[in-house]
Design an enzyme around this catalytic site. Sequence first.
Site, PDB file in Angstrom:
ATOM      1  N   ARG A  47      -5.487   0.751   4.037  1.00 32.64           N
ATOM      2  CA  ARG A  47      -4.470   1.329   4.920  1.00 32.64           C
ATOM      3  C   ARG A  47      -4.598   0.656   6.280  1.00 32.64           C
ATOM      4  O   ARG A  47      -5.711   0.416   6.753  1.00 32.64           O
ATOM      5  CB  ARG A  47      -4.693   2.837   5.083  1.00 32.64           C
ATOM      6  CG  ARG A  47      -4.545   3.625   3.805  1.00 32.64           C
ATOM      7  CD  ARG A  47      -5.144   5.021   3.934  1.00 32.64           C
ATOM      8  NE  ARG A  47      -4.641   5.755   5.063  1.00 32.64           N
ATOM      9  CZ  ARG A  47      -5.406   6.200   6.076  1.00 32.64           C
ATOM     10  NH1 ARG A  47      -6.701   5.972   6.096  1.00 32.64           N
ATOM     11  NH2 ARG A  47      -4.859   6.859   7.076  1.00 32.64           N
ATOM     12  N   CYS A  48      -3.445   0.384   6.888  1.00 34.63           N
ATOM     13  CA  CYS A  48      -3.488  -0.243   8.218  1.00 34.63           C
ATOM     14  C   CYS A  48      -4.231   0.665   9.184  1.00 34.63           C
ATOM     15  O   CYS A  48      -4.837   0.187  10.141  1.00 34.63           O
ATOM     16  CB  CYS A  48      -2.077  -0.458   8.748  1.00 34.63           C
ATOM     17  SG  CYS A  48      -1.059  -1.363   7.614  1.00 34.63           S
ATOM     18  N   GLU A  95       5.005  -3.902  11.805  1.00 36.03           N
ATOM     19  CA  GLU A  95       3.683  -3.262  11.847  1.00 36.03           C
ATOM     20  C   GLU A  95       2.773  -4.137  11.014  1.00 36.03           C
ATOM     21  O   GLU A  95       2.983  -4.306   9.817  1.00 36.03           O
ATOM     22  CB  GLU A  95       3.784  -1.839  11.316  1.00 36.03           C
ATOM     23  CG  GLU A  95       2.570  -1.012  11.676  1.00 36.03           C
ATOM     24  CD  GLU A  95       1.513  -1.024  10.603  1.00 36.03           C
ATOM     25  OE1 GLU A  95       0.544  -1.818  10.733  1.00 36.03           O
ATOM     26  OE2 GLU A  95       1.657  -0.269   9.642  1.00 36.03           O
ATOM     27  N   THR A 132       5.633  -7.489  -4.236  1.00 36.17           N
ATOM     28  CA  THR A 132       5.565  -7.731  -5.685  1.00 36.17           C
ATOM     29  C   THR A 132       4.849  -6.568  -6.360  1.00 36.17           C
ATOM     30  O   THR A 132       5.413  -5.919  -7.249  1.00 36.17           O
ATOM     31  CB  THR A 132       4.842  -9.068  -5.955  1.00 36.17           C
ATOM     32  OG1 THR A 132       5.634 -10.082  -5.344  1.00 36.17           O
ATOM     33  CG2 THR A 132       4.727  -9.344  -7.444  1.00 36.17           C
ATOM     34  N   ASN A 137       0.797  -1.235   0.000  1.00 35.41           N
ATOM     35  CA  ASN A 137       0.000   0.000   0.000  1.00 35.41           C
ATOM     36  C   ASN A 137       0.826   1.281   0.000  1.00 35.41           C
ATOM     37  O   ASN A 137       0.328   2.335  -0.412  1.00 35.41           O
ATOM     38  CB  ASN A 137      -1.045  -0.010   1.132  1.00 35.41           C
ATOM     39  CG  ASN A 137      -0.427  -0.078   2.507  1.00 35.41           C
ATOM     40  OD1 ASN A 137       0.763  -0.348   2.644  1.00 35.41           O
ATOM     41  ND2 ASN A 137      -1.219   0.143   3.531  1.00 35.41           N
TER      42      ASN A 137
HETATM   43  O1  G3P Z   1       1.131   0.858   7.614  1.00 35.12           O
HETATM   44  C1  G3P Z   1       0.708   2.120   7.754  1.00 35.12           C
HETATM   45  C2  G3P Z   1      -0.167   2.523   6.623  1.00 35.12           C
HETATM   46  O2  G3P Z   1      -0.996   1.468   6.231  1.00 35.12           O
HETATM   47  C3  G3P Z   1      -0.994   3.697   7.010  1.00 35.12           C
HETATM   48  O3  G3P Z   1      -0.302   4.852   6.833  1.00 35.12           O
HETATM   49  O4  G3P Z   1      -0.069   7.243   6.469  1.00 35.12           O
HETATM   50  O5  G3P Z   1      -2.064   6.063   5.588  1.00 35.12           O
HETATM   51  O6  G3P Z   1      -1.815   6.423   8.021  1.00 35.12           O
HETATM   52  P1  G3P Z   1      -1.114   6.222   6.718  1.00 35.12           P
END
Ligand code: G3P
Length: 496
Positions: free
Chosen positions: A297-298, A264, A195, A169
């Site tokens: 996004r995480c 993470e 990938t 991502n």
């Molecule tokens: O691993 C973190 C990512 O997925 C989120 O980052 O900057 O979108 O909060 P962000």
Amino acid sequence: MSGSGIFAEIIDGDVFNYYADGKWNKSSSGKFVPIINPTTRKIHFKVQACTQEEVNKAIESAKIAQKLWAKTPLWKRAELLHKAAAILKEHKAPIAECLVKEIAKPAKDAVTEVVRSGDLVSYCAEEGVRILGEGKFLVSDSFPGNERTKYCLTSKIPLGVVLAIPPFNYPVNLAVSKIGPAIIAGNSIVLKPPTQGAVAALHMVHCFHLAGFPKGLISCVTGKGSEIGDFLTMHPGVNCISFTGGDTGIAISKKSAMVPLQMELGGKDACIVLEDADLDLVAANIVKGGFSYSGQRCTAVKVALVMESVAETLVKKIKDKVAKLTVGPPEDDCDITPVITESSANFIEGLVMDAKKKGATFCQEYRREGNLIWPLLLDNVRSDMRISWEEPFGPVLPVIRINSVEEGIRHCNASNFGLQGCVFTKDINKAMLISDAMETGTVQINSAPARGPDHFPFQGLKDSGIGSQGITNSINMMTKIKTTVINLPTPSYTMG
Ligand code: G3P
């Protein structure tokens, strides 16, 4: 255009080379890994399928290069990082284009990712100069039974070879969030890009190459996870692993050698909405937080826990905003773009169908074409539905109606994840108490979860990870303390 202009040397025929020993190489395997465009679902790029022998060589030259790099003055390391950051930002367009094609990131967000990455690298250079230029001085007579005969000096020294494994991502940004801290701290880097995102990562690495880093210091090996994945993470030449991604991280942490780990691994970021919250602000944040980059996004809002008394009004506001989201190809800069793979789309669909079967209220009709899933808000979700607990990593957001704040906190803390969470209320006292009670690495008050700004600490509890990230924490994590003790003779006379 990707692979042209200053990037011409990174491609050979129609296969992108891997980077090791300061040059672009073709793998002796004669094989490539195809990269599927999520939008067209056709092969868009090809990258080299490196062999284990090639990985060995990359790690070996990383080891040699690191020894010299550790002796390179800090200001010189910083200077090169600033140079790489400038080249990266100057060439944001072709790198962003790769992100659009490889991971279907909306065009403007793709450019933002590259610019943010340049800024991150520069900040690492500045922060590194500040924090690595300092050490500690201790004297012995503060510990019982000791005279003032020992002076202890501490400084931070690099770990050696850092293995960086970023996710699809943010293949550029979450790569430099590992490269920048590692390099300024005097380590070398072996990057294994995801990938999908590998070609954007190779372009980014070329910017470091052009900046003039010593050969071997940075390498980027591409290939099949089944061939080089475990081989890399269990390699005796690796002294630290920084990984961002899914639960593969748990497997890595079980198999890796005794090296520092930074992991993470995702989250089920809860958004608790109290009765006194500004509902327009909540709706705006839930839509941005839940649906940007199609929820991949995480830190995306992954479950909204809303007090029953305001749920009806809030759901209506969110629904109105969701209706305005544009859906389509990343090239058109649509809000919602195809998710990364067909199997991800199938997984998301499985969660949606489970919620349907168990009686969730669909605020929109479920719609999917290929990897493209239309944004979907599910109301009246209950805890027996998979979507209450699992991370869709897609544009689907469940709303669970709660009757007390405690119920919201209980739900949040019952998750195996503990990355971020947020709470919306005008009462700062309540917000602080809720933040204390939520078992997550970060709690945002009156805003959606987010990793940035990139110098803020970023960490997950429970299955969401190990260690803390953010620029300063990553630099510290990628160093060890070295101590030198000066032992003075016991004075044979009394001073004064
Ligand atoms: O691993 C973190 C990512 O997925 C989120 O980052 O900057 O979108 O909060 P962000």
